[in-house]
Design a protein around this motif. Sequence first.
Motif: not given
Length: 284
Positions: A247-252
């Motif tokens: 999984l690639v997960i990102a958020g501000k």
Amino acid sequence: MTESVAPPPAGRAVVRLVAGMPTSDGAGVRLTRVIGTPALDALDPFLMLDEFGSSDPSAYIAGFPDHPHRGFETITYMLDGRMRHRDNHGNEGLLTAGSMQWMTAGRGIVHSEMPEQEQGLMRGFQLWLNLPASDKMRPAEYRDVAPADIPVVSLPGGGRVKVLAGRFGGVEGPAPARATAPLYLDVELPAGAGLAAAVPVGHAAFLYVYEGEVSVGETAVVAPKLAELGPGEALTATATAGPARFLVIAGKPLKEPVARYGPFVMNTPAEIHQAISDFQRGAF
Ligand code: FE2
């Protein structure tokens, strides 16, 4: 005449590797907690990541009977198995293999998540995404996303990317718009293939490798392992030792105070006391 040539995007490097912690939750579901542990309390805006996966019914059959949430969202992504969701706002849904459920607890929800199978493999992930203070008391929301509604992008060198949230390969995932602009990709690579993905500058980002081994720059990430990524605008990852899934997960990041008590995640202790009393008087 001068010609300007854009520099290659700055690649994100692995800054930390974190192993998950075996635990159990609900009525006794065995799972691996990857975020939300003493080793990795949170990765703003992400509060929790659980991986569940077993062919042994005793590991999952008890499920998650009625329990409350307030102040954030839960995103459940199923790889295998079937789970039935029911909540006190009248929503009901069946999560099947390859589907995603995006549940916004907002000001309050009471729900159950129960296996709808007595044998076979049950496997997937639950991610908790925080809401900004201004959205914590929004009305609860629930959406099921069928496997066919999750875009799949084929990679030129082999492999594929399912776009659950955010943008990849010119397509947009089926997630609702949020202040944290989450990116959530499920990547499958054959041996030797690579992924190049844009990850918005300023986003907190990580990989969770759940099968095989992936190299990011000089760092090998061997399943099951979370790799937190440093700053940059792009990610390059290669399956260096056989096929891999991650999984690639990102958020501000929200950069707000977090007051957390079990299934309630607010900004202040007073708001937590309010959540407990609202729940106890049946106001969810
Ligand atoms: Fe829940």
